[in-house]
Design an enzyme around this catalytic site. Structure first.
Site, PDB file in Angstrom:
ATOM      1  CB  THR B 193      -0.874  -0.011   1.275  1.00 46.04           C
ATOM      2  OG1 THR B 193      -1.724  -1.145   1.251  1.00 46.04           O
ATOM      3  CG2 THR B 193      -1.711   1.239   1.398  1.00 46.04           C
ATOM      4  N   GLY B 223     -10.201  -3.904   1.907  1.00 48.92           N
ATOM      5  CA  GLY B 223      -9.294  -3.785   3.048  1.00 48.92           C
ATOM      6  C   GLY B 223      -9.455  -2.450   3.752  1.00 48.92           C
ATOM      7  N   GLY B 244      -0.584  -2.397   5.948  1.00 47.22           N
ATOM      8  CA  GLY B 244      -0.448  -3.625   6.725  1.00 47.22           C
ATOM      9  C   GLY B 244      -1.617  -4.555   6.526  1.00 47.22           C
TER      10      GLY B 244
END
Lengths: 325, 325
Positions: B193, B223, B244
């Site tokens: 990301t 997500g 993460g």
């Protein structure tokens, strides 16, 4: 404001608190018969939740069963009777979260399941992810053995009429979805959502929310209901389910903010909910809506900054209270 | 731990802090040439952000321009070079938020726009909603005049190979997406990301995040990156962008929790980020990841509980620092 339940915190022990949205009908449309139908539906939801909890079900079971009653009722903007998007179909969202483990599941933009809250629970229990959307979420529902229902199953004349009215307002340029001048119709178009928070005898605190979304919504809009921290949160101190103008509930992370204020400021559930709903959201005038919440000691709160909110609670001896305004 | 920048808070004044994900390559794959390529790309992103801010652009402009550089680089799991879903296509998410007004925009499950962060900004600036998903979001992109790109545009051999490896692990039953035994590959599959937080000379604080999501993802999984409060938040005290294991960042509302701790506990940015990333997330061992954050005084934090995080900052005189481990 003379209502003592608005002044003093109510403690139900183990039990359940629910809402059926802040998009309440205006008094002239809420005839005694319609008013009674809403109160009956809220009572049925609470009774089902109480039976589940008193029969040894978990808070998760209680939340799911209570919400399923409202998903099956055409009175509420959820499940059968959901609002219709700009293309005339339903698009439903739901989420559920357990306070102890922070386990959570949510679905967004689902068009064919009868009980979106059950699908959200499957995501929580049977899937490594937290949030599934659209056709992918529907494919997961099939893997979980949940039936697919046709659009006709969800259709109600009332929501079709609401959609036509919303389109007419849009065509006349009267819809001001991001301004502070929201009319009653706009609130109702956007604010129909149901939710429940339960505490069981084992001390498990669970919150869930389910919605048919806003009428005439476009572009695959997702509101706050399937968003953990915005529309639903259950943490170390409380469980919260929200209803209202979703965009503001997302920006202010309303459900998580109530948990955070209890955890970090050391305030009570009542103080935290009032700070957020009557403070933060009122300061942003379009942040219209409300919450139901419960803490680990079994205190319940039902707080809103709109004219009304379909709501109620049931305590550990089965006493039920429902209210609208 | 002898690195003074890990011990003492770094103040950049107005400026920018970025990350390119915690899914760093293992040392044996991170040859000097590859290491240099990542550092060059991070430096280019920071330089573009600095030029934008020093040329009078807003923090919003700075965040968008810095992220666009990483979206265009095949090195990062975002834009071109995004991970591939189980059906071999990209599915990108992005979000952006301004601290002063709490304006926010986000998109999820977008397959055809070159710069998802630009589309998120259009949602923030030109749409009454906060979060748009799937084909609806793509339709909105067309209304905003953004071009549609074919799947080939986003394809990279590296991500195709990653997908095949992820599928092979899944077939062997080795993928344990919800356990604490995540291997390096799983972290990389899930944790790629990019993000940026900027403070401009007017004091506007903005955070943005963009991702290609996890490799081999199914069921329309969303997500934390497009979720305001989870992957991105900008509020009264700080701006935060996360990278993460998304599901844990959603459950802990990581970005909003850092803002809430500063606002309610009165701790510094450094204390708040460490409490959440090294405390809360470490206590849940699968909560692997990191954040970059900035407060209103121009202090920056880059905090992670993984082996590394592609990251860097630029200060108001144009001084650039980049790091990986």
């Amino acid at each position: 404001m003379a209502d003592p339940e608005k002044v003093h915190a109510v403690r139900v022990g183990w039990g359940l608190v629910i809402h059926g949205g802040v998009g309440v009908l205006p008094p002239e449309q809420l005839t005694p018969a319609v008013d009674g139908a809403y109160r009956d539906a809220l009572t049925e939801s609470l009774s089902r939740g109480f039976e589940t909890l008193s029969g040894g079900g978990s808070a998760t079971d209680g939340v799911v069963e209570a919400i399923k009653v409202m998903e099956d009722s055409p009175l509420f903007n959820v499940g059968r009777g959901s609002n219709l998007t700009s293309d005339g179909l339903v698009s439903m969202d739901a989420s559920i979260m357990e306070g102890g483990t922070l386990s959570a599941g949510a679905v967004a933009g689902v068009r064919d399941v009868r009980h979106p809250i059950r699908l959200a629970r499957h995501v929580m229990d049977d899937c490594p992810h937290v949030l599934l959307a659209g056709e992918g979420a529907e494919a997961f529902a099939r893997e979980m053995g949940m039936a697919s229902h046709e659009p006709d199953f969800f259709f109600t004349q009332r929501r079709w009429d609401d959609l036509q009215a919303a389109k007419a307002r849009e065509a006349q340029g009267e819809a001001k979805p991001n301004t502070v001048d929201a009319g009653d119709e706009e609130i109702r178009d956007r604010a129909g959502t149901v939710g429940a928070v339960a505490l069981d005898r084992e001390g498990l605190l669970v919150a869930g929310t389910s919605t048919g979304g806003s009428a005439n919504k476009k572009w695959g809009r997702i509101g706050d209901s399937p968003i953990v921290a915005a529309g639903t949160y259950a943490g170390s101190h409380c469980g919260v389910s929200c209803t209202g103008w979703g965009e503001y509930f997302i920006r202010h992370a309303v459900a998580h903010d109530i948990q955070a204020r209890m955890a970090y400021l050391g305030v009570t559930l009542k103080e935290a909910t009032e700070q957020v709903v009557l403070g933060t959201l009122e300061d942003h005038r379009a942040g219209l809506g409300g919450v139901v919440a419960m803490d680990r000691q079994g205190y319940v709160e039902m707080c809103f900054n709109t004219r009304g909110m379909y709501r109620g609670w049931v305590d550990e001896v089965g006493r039920v209270r429902v209210a609208i305004f």
